[in-house]
Design a protein around this motif. Structure first.
Motif, mmCIF file in Angstrom:
data_model
loop_
_atom_site.group_PDB
_atom_site.id
_atom_site.type_symbol
_atom_site.label_atom_id
_atom_site.label_comp_id
_atom_site.label_asym_id
_atom_site.label_seq_id
_atom_site.Cartn_x
_atom_site.Cartn_y
_atom_site.Cartn_z
ATOM 1 N N LYS A 49 54.164 38.468 42.869
ATOM 2 C CA LYS A 49 53.664 38.464 41.479
ATOM 3 C C LYS A 49 53.376 37.040 41.021
ATOM 4 C CE LYS A 49 53.686 40.221 36.984
ATOM 5 N NZ LYS A 49 52.332 39.834 36.586
ATOM 6 N N HIS A 50 54.274 36.113 41.358
ATOM 7 C CA HIS A 50 54.047 34.721 40.983
ATOM 8 C C HIS A 50 52.779 34.178 41.642
ATOM 9 C CE1 HIS A 50 54.822 30.612 39.828
ATOM 10 N NE2 HIS A 50 54.693 30.263 41.101
ATOM 11 N N ILE A 51 52.587 34.472 42.916
ATOM 12 C CA ILE A 51 51.362 34.049 43.596
ATOM 13 C C ILE A 51 50.146 34.634 42.877
ATOM 14 C CG2 ILE A 51 49.977 34.295 45.700
ATOM 15 C CD1 ILE A 51 52.618 34.202 47.290
ATOM 16 N N SER A 52 50.198 35.909 42.572
ATOM 17 C CA SER A 52 49.092 36.582 41.898
ATOM 18 C C SER A 52 48.794 35.945 40.540
ATOM 19 C CB SER A 52 49.421 38.071 41.734
ATOM 20 O OG SER A 52 48.443 38.730 40.988
ATOM 21 N N ASP A 53 49.838 35.742 39.752
ATOM 22 C CA ASP A 53 49.653 35.176 38.410
ATOM 23 C C ASP A 53 49.106 33.760 38.457
ATOM 24 O OD1 ASP A 53 50.616 37.496 37.234
ATOM 25 O OD2 ASP A 53 52.611 36.672 36.801
ATOM 26 N N THR A 54 49.675 32.935 39.313
ATOM 27 C CA THR A 54 49.228 31.541 39.335
ATOM 28 C C THR A 54 47.853 31.400 39.988
ATOM 29 O OG1 THR A 54 50.549 31.110 41.309
ATOM 30 C CG2 THR A 54 51.521 30.524 39.187
ATOM 31 N N GLN A 55 47.542 32.262 40.949
ATOM 32 C CA GLN A 55 46.186 32.237 41.493
ATOM 33 C C GLN A 55 45.177 32.613 40.405
ATOM 34 O OE1 GLN A 55 44.305 33.507 45.563
ATOM 35 N NE2 GLN A 55 44.565 35.337 44.346
ATOM 36 N N LEU A 56 45.509 33.614 39.617
ATOM 37 C CA LEU A 56 44.634 33.998 38.511
ATOM 38 C C LEU A 56 44.493 32.859 37.505
ATOM 39 C CD1 LEU A 56 42.922 36.088 37.038
ATOM 40 C CD2 LEU A 56 45.025 37.022 36.062
ATOM 41 N N TYR A 57 45.600 32.186 37.201
ATOM 42 C CA TYR A 57 45.558 31.060 36.262
ATOM 43 C C TYR A 57 44.620 29.967 36.771
ATOM 44 C CZ TYR A 57 46.949 26.917 33.673
ATOM 45 O OH TYR A 57 46.935 25.775 32.905
ATOM 46 N N TRP A 58 44.850 29.498 38.003
ATOM 47 C CA TRP A 58 44.031 28.407 38.523
ATOM 48 C C TRP A 58 42.590 28.838 38.750
ATOM 49 C CZ3 TRP A 58 45.331 23.774 37.618
ATOM 50 C CH2 TRP A 58 46.676 23.437 37.497
ATOM 51 N N SER A 59 42.383 30.061 39.163
ATOM 52 C CA SER A 59 41.026 30.568 39.324
ATOM 53 C C SER A 59 40.300 30.593 37.984
ATOM 54 C CB SER A 59 41.061 31.969 39.947
ATOM 55 O OG SER A 59 39.761 32.472 40.103
ATOM 56 N N SER A 60 41.001 30.972 36.930
ATOM 57 C CA SER A 60 40.362 30.985 35.605
ATOM 58 C C SER A 60 39.997 29.572 35.166
ATOM 59 C CB SER A 60 41.265 31.666 34.570
ATOM 60 O OG SER A 60 42.352 30.842 34.200
#
Length: 166
Positions: A49-60
């Motif tokens: 979940k942390h990987i998913s959330d932070t990937q979404l953050y940096w991708s945004s």
């Protein structure tokens, strides 16, 4: 190696490694992925979940889309959702980077509650790749403790050699 080649390889690797990780984890029962173990995030599911959330953050940040909100430390994880998010976001990011390679040189100002920075977008991409690599390693280590074993090869060099042999 040109910057365009470097960032294209990075996003292609990110898709591949995300798919490898998810396929491996899907071969185990959910109760093992949710099983608690001492670590930064206390289960494979929470680390995912942390990987998913932070990937979404940096991708945004890189793609210039609205910044998502999420719980820094999740109390519950819908594994199917997070696994899909990891792979889908990797593909969205890759599409953006490949279509906007020149924009990756442009600085992007980020002002958050944690930091302020104004780096070229490719440096945020590099951070995303390094950050997810770190946490994938944690998933493999947690896996050894909870019975999720036989992780696939997830190394960049392995991917790079294999793709060139195809």
């Amino acid at each position: 190696m040109s910057l365009k080649t470097f960032i294209t390889n990075s996003v292609d690797y990110n898709i591949w490694v995300s798919e490898q990780l998810v396929a491996w984890l899907k071969s185990y029962p959910e109760e093992l992925l949710q099983k608690e173990c001492p670590s930064s995030f206390t289960s494979i599911a929470k680390t995912l979940k942390h990987i998913s959330d932070t990937q979404l953050y940096w991708s945004s940040m890189i793609r210039g889309t609205p910044t998502p909100s999420f719980d820094y430390i999740a109390t519950s994880v819908d594994l199917e959702t997070e696994m899909n998010n990891i792979v889908n976001e990797a593909k969205l990011l890759a599409d953006y980077v490949k279509e906007n390679s020149e924009a990756m040189n442009e600085p992007h100002l980020i002002e958050s509650q944690w930091f302020s920075s104004n780096f070229p977008k490719y440096e945020y991409l590099q951070h995303l790749i390094i950050h997810t690599t770190y946490h994938r390693g944690q998933i493999v280590t947690i896996g050894h403790h909870v019975g999720v074993v036989k992780a696939p090869m997830l190394d960049y060099n392995f991917w790079n050699v294999m793709r060139q042999q195809q």
